[in-house]
Write a protein that holds these residues in place. Structure first.
Motif, PDB file in Angstrom:
ATOM      1  N   MET A  72      -0.433   8.493   6.386  1.00  0.00           N
ATOM      2  CA  MET A  72      -0.978   7.660   7.237  1.00  0.00           C
ATOM      3  C   MET A  72      -1.121   6.442   6.203  1.00  0.00           C
ATOM      4  N   THR A  73      -1.057   5.383   7.020  1.00  0.00           N
ATOM      5  CA  THR A  73      -1.108   4.094   6.108  1.00  0.00           C
ATOM      6  C   THR A  73      -2.478   3.311   6.658  1.00  0.00           C
ATOM      7  N   ALA A  74      -3.239   2.664   5.769  1.00  0.00           N
ATOM      8  CA  ALA A  74      -4.561   2.220   6.085  1.00  0.00           C
ATOM      9  C   ALA A  74      -4.817   1.073   5.018  1.00  0.00           C
ATOM     10  N   SER A  75      -5.412   0.095   5.361  1.00  0.00           N
ATOM     11  CA  SER A  75      -6.048  -0.999   4.391  1.00  0.00           C
ATOM     12  C   SER A  75      -7.398  -0.733   4.007  1.00  0.00           C
ATOM     13  N   PHE A  76      -7.703  -1.333   2.545  1.00  0.00           N
ATOM     14  CA  PHE A  76      -9.363  -1.053   2.469  1.00  0.00           C
ATOM     15  C   PHE A  76      -9.558  -2.385   1.400  1.00  0.00           C
ATOM     16  N   PRO A  77     -10.821  -2.670   1.462  1.00  0.00           N
ATOM     17  CA  PRO A  77     -11.237  -4.024   0.621  1.00  0.00           C
ATOM     18  C   PRO A  77     -10.857  -3.636  -0.915  1.00  0.00           C
ATOM     19  N   ASP A  78     -10.363  -4.395  -1.718  1.00  0.00           N
ATOM     20  CA  ASP A  78     -10.035  -4.392  -3.055  1.00  0.00           C
ATOM     21  C   ASP A  78     -11.447  -4.154  -3.584  1.00  0.00           C
ATOM     22  N   PRO A  79     -11.633  -3.126  -4.457  1.00  0.00           N
ATOM     23  CA  PRO A  79     -13.339  -3.088  -5.007  1.00  0.00           C
ATOM     24  C   PRO A  79     -13.295  -3.849  -6.376  1.00  0.00           C
ATOM     25  N   LYS A 128     -11.780  -7.215  -6.095  1.00  0.00           N
ATOM     26  CA  LYS A 128     -11.711  -8.418  -5.663  1.00  0.00           C
ATOM     27  C   LYS A 128     -11.820  -8.339  -4.236  1.00  0.00           C
ATOM     28  N   GLU A 129     -13.207  -8.370  -3.737  1.00  0.00           N
ATOM     29  CA  GLU A 129     -13.428  -7.912  -2.382  1.00  0.00           C
ATOM     30  C   GLU A 129     -12.985  -8.969  -1.350  1.00  0.00           C
ATOM     31  N   GLU A 130     -12.110 -10.230  -1.658  1.00  0.00           N
ATOM     32  CA  GLU A 130     -11.634 -11.218  -0.836  1.00  0.00           C
ATOM     33  C   GLU A 130     -10.279 -10.575  -0.319  1.00  0.00           C
ATOM     34  N   TYR A 131      -9.836  -9.684  -1.225  1.00  0.00           N
ATOM     35  CA  TYR A 131      -8.354  -9.014  -0.917  1.00  0.00           C
ATOM     36  C   TYR A 131      -8.253  -7.777  -0.506  1.00  0.00           C
ATOM     37  N   ARG A 132      -7.458  -7.316   0.085  1.00  0.00           N
ATOM     38  CA  ARG A 132      -7.231  -5.802   0.760  1.00  0.00           C
ATOM     39  C   ARG A 132      -6.081  -5.087  -0.049  1.00  0.00           C
ATOM     40  N   LEU A 133      -6.379  -3.718  -0.050  1.00  0.00           N
ATOM     41  CA  LEU A 133      -5.189  -2.849  -0.467  1.00  0.00           C
ATOM     42  C   LEU A 133      -4.735  -2.032   0.480  1.00  0.00           C
ATOM     43  N   THR A 134      -3.370  -1.828   0.748  1.00  0.00           N
ATOM     44  CA  THR A 134      -2.879  -1.036   1.737  1.00  0.00           C
ATOM     45  C   THR A 134      -2.274   0.283   1.132  1.00  0.00           C
ATOM     46  N   ASN A 141       0.439   0.938  -1.537  1.00  0.00           N
ATOM     47  CA  ASN A 141       1.594   0.377  -0.950  1.00  0.00           C
ATOM     48  C   ASN A 141       1.561  -1.225  -0.933  1.00  0.00           C
ATOM     49  N   SER A 142       0.670  -1.773  -1.015  1.00  0.00           N
ATOM     50  CA  SER A 142       0.677  -3.372  -1.193  1.00  0.00           C
ATOM     51  C   SER A 142      -0.898  -3.581  -2.058  1.00  0.00           C
ATOM     52  N   ASN A 143      -0.613  -4.448  -2.895  1.00  0.00           N
ATOM     53  CA  ASN A 143      -1.767  -4.934  -3.707  1.00  0.00           C
ATOM     54  C   ASN A 143      -1.868  -6.385  -3.844  1.00  0.00           C
ATOM     55  N   LEU A 144      -2.488  -7.012  -2.904  1.00  0.00           N
ATOM     56  CA  LEU A 144      -2.700  -8.605  -2.483  1.00  0.00           C
ATOM     57  C   LEU A 144      -3.295  -9.101  -3.781  1.00  0.00           C
ATOM     58  N   SER A 146       0.831   7.459  -6.733  1.00  0.00           N
ATOM     59  CA  SER A 146       1.487   6.516  -7.430  1.00  0.00           C
ATOM     60  C   SER A 146       0.990   5.082  -7.105  1.00  0.00           C
ATOM     61  N   PHE A 147       1.697   4.295  -7.750  1.00  0.00           N
ATOM     62  CA  PHE A 147       1.398   2.837  -7.620  1.00  0.00           C
ATOM     63  C   PHE A 147       2.334   1.887  -6.896  1.00  0.00           C
ATOM     64  N   GLY A 148       3.292   2.750  -6.217  1.00  0.00           N
ATOM     65  CA  GLY A 148       4.239   2.095  -5.772  1.00  0.00           C
ATOM     66  C   GLY A 148       5.788   2.205  -6.552  1.00  0.00           C
ATOM     67  N   GLU A 149       6.708   1.187  -6.351  1.00  0.00           N
ATOM     68  CA  GLU A 149       7.778   1.255  -6.888  1.00  0.00           C
ATOM     69  C   GLU A 149       7.817   0.598  -8.104  1.00  0.00           C
TER      70      GLU A 149
END
Length: 411
Positions: free
Chosen positions: A261-268, A270-276, A309-312, A395-398
């Motif tokens: 299941m892929t989902a996005s959350f606010p980055d704790p 930096k709240e203006e960005y989201r983590l997938t 999966n994604s770290n903006l 994991s933290f991605g590739e």
């Protein structure tokens, strides 16, 4: 010798009697791949839409059938499905068969009517009807949905529905619903069916999964969307859940129904960005129900593994244990908050649960009558529910850490 000869003769007679007297050649049959059910204009009548596959499309005879449509669609008004099946033969030269039927689409108007449970209950009498047939509720009339459902990448309609069902196992946006499960849950418990529409009304939201079919912000392409679920209770539709609520409904069940299941959350950090992140579950959800107290106490523990999966924000979580703990805590709290909101909605609006928790509660009683007298639906509506998510970073991605993008001082 006479006895042996008599027995051999009887054996040969039986073999000849078991012939192919009712055999039908393939070219004599019309294979229905999808059925649509709608409420008719007159009382206790329904409109039945048959989508019949064209066997020549995408075959060695395709050159001869380039101008032919991939399927033929016929709508018949009748008291029930089996009557409509016979009436359809008035315009079809081939004999209709349900042997390949795997998709049943019900218009929302009929699904919300008391007539629906009688229609779908009598349909199973036909021995050709498969209990594993997929069940979909369409926002518009089912016949309109079938006519508009013309996928550009799939010529054969049955492949489209089969591929979509396979996608649901990976996303969790839509529940895996079939006739067999529906027949098992026609009492007070809630049953979730796939929800679909070809009528789009895009609505952009912050959460990437909090959409219902038709609301996904899609600007072009194929119009049909399948997202969220229709809630049925006692054989009748009573509401809907969006994609996010449907996901939690599947996560809170004991057995794992979602591969990932892929989902996005606010980055704790930096709240203006989201983590997938990508969730997976290797263990079943643990459910404990105390029925000896009033109100009943329900404890649910959901173990999840998480992969970034994604770290903006490009924050380095890999080498910073403090940031890792902060991320895990933030994700767990958000999951628990969303779950609590879903439980409150189900208790206040529907008075039932789609998590199959009744199976865990039933173990606390010696007989089925004791459990029925307990009134699980009524008890759930007042129950004290405590849900906890245990998230572990896998994991933290590739890459080991995100790239360091600094402004060139020479500019």
């Amino acid at each position: 010798m006479r006895r042996i000869g008599w027995k051999v003769g009887m054996l040969f007679a039986v073999l000849f009697l078991a012939g192919c007297g009712e055999r039908l050649e393939l070219e004599q049959q019309a294979f229905v791949v999808a059925i649509g059910l709608d409420k008719g204009e007159k009382r206790n009548l329904i409109d039945v839409t048959f989508q019949i596959s064209n066997p020549q499309v995408n075959t060695s005879q395709a050159a001869e059938a380039q101008t032919e449509p991939p399927s033929d669609i016929v709508t018949i008004t009748a008291p029930d499905l089996l009557s409509a099946k016979e009436l359809a033969q008035s315009s079809l030269s081939r004999k209709i068969t349900f042997s390949h039927l795997k998709t049943i689409i019900i218009g929302e108007e009929l699904a919300r009517d008391d007539l629906f449970k009688h229609v779908i209950g009598s349909a199973i009498i036909d021995p050709e009807m498969r209990r594993e047939a997929m069940m979909i509720i369409s926002k518009e009339p089912a016949q309109d949905f079938i006519h508009q459902n013309k996928p550009t990448m799939e010529t054969r309609p049955h492949k489209y529905y089969a591929f979509m069902e396979g996608n649901w196992e990976h996303t969790g946006y839509v529940p895996l619903s079939d006739l067999n499960t529906f027949y098992q849950r026609t009492d007070g418990e809630l049953f979730l069916a796939a929800y679909a529409t070809a009528q789009t009304e895009p609505e952009v939201q912050e959460d990437d999964d909090a959409y219902l079919a038709g609301e996904v912000p899609q600007l072009s392409g194929y119009p049909v969307q399948m997202m969220g679920s229709a809630i049925l209770q006692k054989g009748r539709m009573i509401g809907t859940l969006d994609g996010e609520e449907t996901r939690f409904s599947l996560l809170l069940r004991r057995k794992n129904l979602i591969e990932s299941m892929t989902a996005s959350f606010p980055d704790p950090t930096k709240e203006e960005y989201r983590l997938t992140v990508v969730f997976s579950r290797t263990e079943n959800t643990k459910i404990r129900i105390d029925t000896d107290r009033s109100p009943a106490k329900i404890d649910v523990n959901v173990p999840l593994k998480m992969r970034i999966n994604s770290n903006l924000s490009l924050q380095d979580f890999t080498r910073n244990e403090k940031k890792q703990k902060k991320l895990v805590k933030s994700v767990e709290e958000r999951l628990e908050k969303k779950s609590d909101e879903l439980i409150a909605k189900l208790q206040e609006e529907y008075g039932g649960e789609p998590f199959v928790w009744y199976a865990a509660a039933r173990k606390n009683f010696w007989t089925m009558k004791e459990f029925e007298d307990y009134g699980w639906d009524r008890q759930f509506a007042e129950a004290d529910v405590d849900i906890k998510f245990v998230v572990e970073i896998e994991s933290f991605g590739e890459q080991i850490r995100p790239p360091s993008l600094k402004k060139d001082e020479t500019e």
